[in-house]
Design a protein around this motif. Structure first.
Motif, mmCIF file in Angstrom:
data_model
loop_
_atom_site.group_PDB
_atom_site.id
_atom_site.type_symbol
_atom_site.label_atom_id
_atom_site.label_comp_id
_atom_site.label_asym_id
_atom_site.label_seq_id
_atom_site.Cartn_x
_atom_site.Cartn_y
_atom_site.Cartn_z
ATOM 1 N N MET A 1 -12.113 4.217 -9.701
ATOM 2 C CA MET A 1 -12.540 2.980 -10.371
ATOM 3 C C MET A 1 -13.570 2.273 -9.493
ATOM 4 O O MET A 1 -13.247 1.302 -8.802
ATOM 5 C CB MET A 1 -11.333 2.072 -10.617
ATOM 6 N N PRO A 2 -14.814 2.735 -9.491
ATOM 7 C CA PRO A 2 -15.839 2.167 -8.605
ATOM 8 C C PRO A 2 -16.056 0.669 -8.808
ATOM 9 O O PRO A 2 -16.480 -0.026 -7.879
ATOM 10 C CB PRO A 2 -17.107 2.948 -8.970
ATOM 11 N N ASP A 3 -15.776 0.173 -10.011
ATOM 12 C CA ASP A 3 -16.001 -1.240 -10.325
ATOM 13 C C ASP A 3 -14.791 -2.118 -10.011
ATOM 14 O O ASP A 3 -14.823 -3.325 -10.259
ATOM 15 C CB ASP A 3 -16.338 -1.406 -11.810
ATOM 16 N N ALA A 4 -13.719 -1.550 -9.468
ATOM 17 C CA ALA A 4 -12.478 -2.296 -9.273
ATOM 18 C C ALA A 4 -12.633 -3.437 -8.279
ATOM 19 O O ALA A 4 -13.292 -3.305 -7.246
ATOM 20 C CB ALA A 4 -11.367 -1.360 -8.809
ATOM 21 N N PHE A 5 -11.995 -4.561 -8.614
ATOM 22 C CA PHE A 5 -11.867 -5.687 -7.693
ATOM 23 C C PHE A 5 -10.613 -5.437 -6.855
ATOM 24 O O PHE A 5 -9.543 -5.156 -7.390
ATOM 25 C CB PHE A 5 -11.718 -6.993 -8.482
ATOM 26 N N ILE A 6 -10.737 -5.563 -5.533
ATOM 27 C CA ILE A 6 -9.586 -5.385 -4.646
ATOM 28 C C ILE A 6 -9.455 -6.606 -3.747
ATOM 29 O O ILE A 6 -10.336 -6.897 -2.933
ATOM 30 C CB ILE A 6 -9.705 -4.119 -3.779
ATOM 31 N N GLY A 7 -8.370 -7.334 -3.905
ATOM 32 C CA GLY A 7 -8.043 -8.450 -3.025
ATOM 33 C C GLY A 7 -7.073 -7.983 -1.943
ATOM 34 O O GLY A 7 -6.226 -7.130 -2.195
ATOM 35 N N VAL A 8 -7.214 -8.550 -0.748
ATOM 36 C CA VAL A 8 -6.420 -8.100 0.402
ATOM 37 C C VAL A 8 -5.858 -9.303 1.158
ATOM 38 O O VAL A 8 -6.597 -10.240 1.475
ATOM 39 C CB VAL A 8 -7.284 -7.245 1.354
ATOM 40 N N ASP A 9 -4.552 -9.296 1.441
ATOM 41 C CA ASP A 9 -3.929 -10.328 2.275
ATOM 42 C C ASP A 9 -4.059 -9.952 3.749
ATOM 43 O O ASP A 9 -3.805 -8.789 4.123
ATOM 44 C CB ASP A 9 -2.443 -10.468 1.953
ATOM 45 N N TYR B 1 -7.060 5.077 2.987
ATOM 46 C CA TYR B 1 -6.959 6.125 1.967
ATOM 47 C C TYR B 1 -6.737 5.501 0.584
ATOM 48 O O TYR B 1 -7.366 5.916 -0.399
ATOM 49 C CB TYR B 1 -5.811 7.079 2.299
ATOM 50 N N LYS B 2 -5.857 4.480 0.494
ATOM 51 C CA LYS B 2 -5.559 3.855 -0.791
ATOM 52 C C LYS B 2 -6.791 3.138 -1.353
ATOM 53 O O LYS B 2 -7.080 3.222 -2.551
ATOM 54 C CB LYS B 2 -4.394 2.876 -0.658
ATOM 55 N N ILE B 3 -7.524 2.432 -0.485
ATOM 56 C CA ILE B 3 -8.734 1.738 -0.940
ATOM 57 C C ILE B 3 -9.751 2.755 -1.449
ATOM 58 O O ILE B 3 -10.353 2.581 -2.522
ATOM 59 C CB ILE B 3 -9.350 0.904 0.200
ATOM 60 N N ASN B 4 -9.949 3.834 -0.695
ATOM 61 C CA ASN B 4 -10.908 4.868 -1.092
ATOM 62 C C ASN B 4 -10.494 5.542 -2.395
ATOM 63 O O ASN B 4 -11.345 5.885 -3.230
ATOM 64 C CB ASN B 4 -11.065 5.906 0.018
ATOM 65 N N PRO C 1 0.807 -1.231 0.000
ATOM 66 C CA PRO C 1 0.000 0.000 0.000
ATOM 67 C C PRO C 1 0.832 1.269 0.000
ATOM 68 O O PRO C 1 0.445 2.269 -0.615
ATOM 69 C CB PRO C 1 -0.841 -0.129 1.278
ATOM 70 N N ASN C 2 1.988 1.248 0.661
ATOM 71 C CA ASN C 2 2.831 2.444 0.701
ATOM 72 C C ASN C 2 3.556 2.679 -0.623
ATOM 73 O O ASN C 2 4.085 3.764 -0.872
ATOM 74 C CB ASN C 2 3.858 2.343 1.832
ATOM 75 N N LEU C 3 3.580 1.651 -1.499
ATOM 76 C CA LEU C 3 4.219 1.788 -2.803
ATOM 77 C C LEU C 3 3.210 1.974 -3.927
ATOM 78 O O LEU C 3 3.590 2.251 -5.072
ATOM 79 C CB LEU C 3 5.099 0.563 -3.089
ATOM 80 N N LEU C 4 1.930 1.809 -3.607
ATOM 81 C CA LEU C 4 0.861 2.067 -4.577
ATOM 82 C C LEU C 4 0.569 3.569 -4.539
ATOM 83 O O LEU C 4 -0.292 4.045 -3.808
ATOM 84 C CB LEU C 4 -0.387 1.248 -4.235
ATOM 85 N N THR C 5 1.295 4.321 -5.332
ATOM 86 C CA THR C 5 1.207 5.780 -5.287
ATOM 87 C C THR C 5 -0.068 6.278 -5.954
ATOM 88 O O THR C 5 -0.682 5.591 -6.772
ATOM 89 C CB THR C 5 2.414 6.408 -6.000
ATOM 90 N N ASP C 6 -0.441 7.496 -5.614
ATOM 91 C CA ASP C 6 -1.613 8.114 -6.251
ATOM 92 C C ASP C 6 -1.431 8.191 -7.762
ATOM 93 O O ASP C 6 -2.392 8.001 -8.529
ATOM 94 C CB ASP C 6 -1.845 9.517 -5.688
ATOM 95 N N GLU C 7 -0.205 8.467 -8.232
ATOM 96 C CA GLU C 7 0.015 8.591 -9.677
ATOM 97 C C GLU C 7 -0.182 7.245 -10.371
ATOM 98 O O GLU C 7 -0.678 7.206 -11.512
ATOM 99 C CB GLU C 7 1.399 9.177 -9.981
ATOM 100 N N ILE C 8 0.153 6.138 -9.706
ATOM 101 C CA ILE C 8 -0.097 4.820 -10.293
ATOM 102 C C ILE C 8 -1.590 4.560 -10.379
ATOM 103 O O ILE C 8 -2.111 4.130 -11.418
ATOM 104 C CB ILE C 8 0.599 3.706 -9.471
#
Length: 452
Positions: A309-317, A300-303, A253-260
């Motif tokens: 991308m409201p339709d995005a699939f998000i998997g979480v460990d 914050y990253k999930i939001n 999550p800390n490497l998933l930047t806003d620009e990505i």
């Protein structure tokens, strides 16, 4: 490391059997080994055939994984009497001599030498004094270096029996989380160049591949070897003609930047699909784990993903039962995870690993409590996945269809990773088609689709 020059004719006509444990990266690497052996005349043994060569790619993320590795090795030795048995992967790096001492194992290859595994097999098979299987006292050869000396990056881009390709962009990890042995097993973070990744993606396109899953140990950390960034890689891959889909397999999550996130939301080929490890929904436990973020950043990253991308699939460990996870901290984590708009949880029970800092944390969770906590989160995951799928019933989504055995339903995944089943039509294999999503299939693990 210098290449080993051996006459490859020794492999001609041989059959190989493969067994992989662990992560997608391991599966990609095994597939690459298989392709390399195929180039030297080795074919894959059919079910029930006795192989000449057995390759076991191991995992060591938990004690259960270690146990499964040992069981698998014994099983392969028994099923393929007389075969040359080679073991690689994380367990092979951590316990090379333990594995080499298993009766029937010929060669153990650590992380630094994994890219040379085919040459090492040929070298041992060419030995003037080959191992006699009848000599139970003859031990296998272990080839591994200390973790500090693991520096090589072995490229891998393959698809095995799947339609999707798996592109290894990075290996190793500089994050020494207290519960994890991966940095010990795979070494420091390293990677190939963006140019080499683009070249491999272009080769996939030339072979007719349409989807690539980006894999690695800590892919967001891409660039240590080359001075580049993961964001640069994403942009470069997006420009490769012929590849219609990319998926980011797992990113911190800390490497998933806003620009990505912002780039993926408007990109040509990156799908609305993220896999983001949380590990705990308690800030106190995250500190004990030495994770590099807190729950506020994770939310914050999930939001941010869902906003764009409201339709995005998000998997979480998520890991349950780590040392220090007192009952009130698990409850805090459960409430946090329940509040997240995510699609699926990958739940793991904490396992004590030798050499990790977690063993210094005094509070240990009982095995039966770990199991109870795991069941709570698995039930939550099922509810979240069910709700996510049902949200899209009746809608039309693009699906990449995969080959199915005769008499079986075809299946594929939508852009946002919903599994879909359709009547089998061979001409649709590896095609992206528009499908109307219906109700659940009989097993309840996919939606029935109607081809438009």
């Amino acid at each position: 490391m210098h290449r080993i020059m051996i006459d490859s004719s020794i492999l001609q006509g041989k059959k190989a059997a493969y067994f992989t444990l662990g992560c997608k990266l391991n599966f990609a690497e095994t597939s690459t080994i298989g392709l390399q052996l195929k180039e030297h005349g080795v074919t894959t043994a059919e079910k029930g055939e006795v192989a000449d060569i057995c390759v076991v790619n191991t995992c060591s993320v938990t004690e259960v994984a270690d146990s499964k590795c040992r069981q698998t090795i014994h099983k392969m030795v028994k099923q393929h009497p007389g075969a040359f048995v080679v073991v690689t992967g994380c367990y092979a790096q951590l316990k090379p001599q333990v594995i080499a001492d298993i009766e029937g194992v010929d060669l153990v290859v650590g992380s630094e030498q994994k890219g040379q595994i085919v040459e090492l097999i040929m070298k041992e098979l060419s030995n003037e004094e080959p191992r006699l299987k009848s000599d139970a006292n003859k031990k296998g050869i272990a080839i591994a270096v200390p973790t500090k000396d693991i520096r090589s990056f072995a490229p891998s881009c393959s698809h095995g029996n799947r339609t999707r390709y798996f592109l290894k962009v990075q290996d190793g990890c500089n994050y020494y989380c207290t519960y994890c042995t991966i940095p010990i097993a795979r070494g420091r973070s390293r990677n190939g160049s963006i140019a080499s990744m683009v070249e491999q993606a272009q080769q996939v396109a030339a072979e007719g591949g349409k989807e690539i899953v980006i894999t690695g140990v800590n892919i967001g950390d891409f660039g240590h070897s080359t001075g580049e960034t993961f964001f640069d890689l994403v942009k470069a891959l997006d420009a490769v003609e012929g590849i219609e889909r990319y998926r980011i397999s797992s990113i911190e999550p800390n490497l998933l930047t806003d620009e990505i996130i912002e780039y993926v939301a408007q990109s040509r080929a990156f799908m609305p699909h993220f896999h983001i490890p949380l590990q705990s929904g308690s800030d106190e436990v995250l500190k004990l784990m030495h994770r590099r973020y807190d729950t506020a950043l994770f939310r914050y990253k999930i939001n941010k993903v869902k906003e764009l991308m409201p339709d995005a699939f998000i998997g979480v460990d998520v890991i349950v039962g780590t040392r220090g996870e007192r009952p009130e901290l698990f409850e805090e984590a459960r409430e946090f995870i329940e509040s997240l708009d995510v699609s699926q949880l990958h739940v793991f029970s904490y396992s004590e690993r030798p050499g990790t800092k977690a063993l210094e944390i005094p509070y240990a969770v009982k095995p039966e409590v770990k199991h109870e906590r795991s069941q709570v989160l698995l039930a939550m995951s099922e509810q979240k996945t069910k709700a996510f799928y049902e949200k899209f019933m009746g809608t039309v989504r693009p699906v990449l269809l995969e080959h199915a055995p005769k008499g079986r339903q075809m299946h594929g995944f939508t852009d946002n990773y919903i599994r879909v089943e359709l009547p089998n039509r061979e001409e649709l294999n590896n095609q992206i088609v528009s499908v109307r999503l219906g109700g659940w299939n009989a097993k309840g693990d996919a939606l029935k689709g109607e081809l438009l």
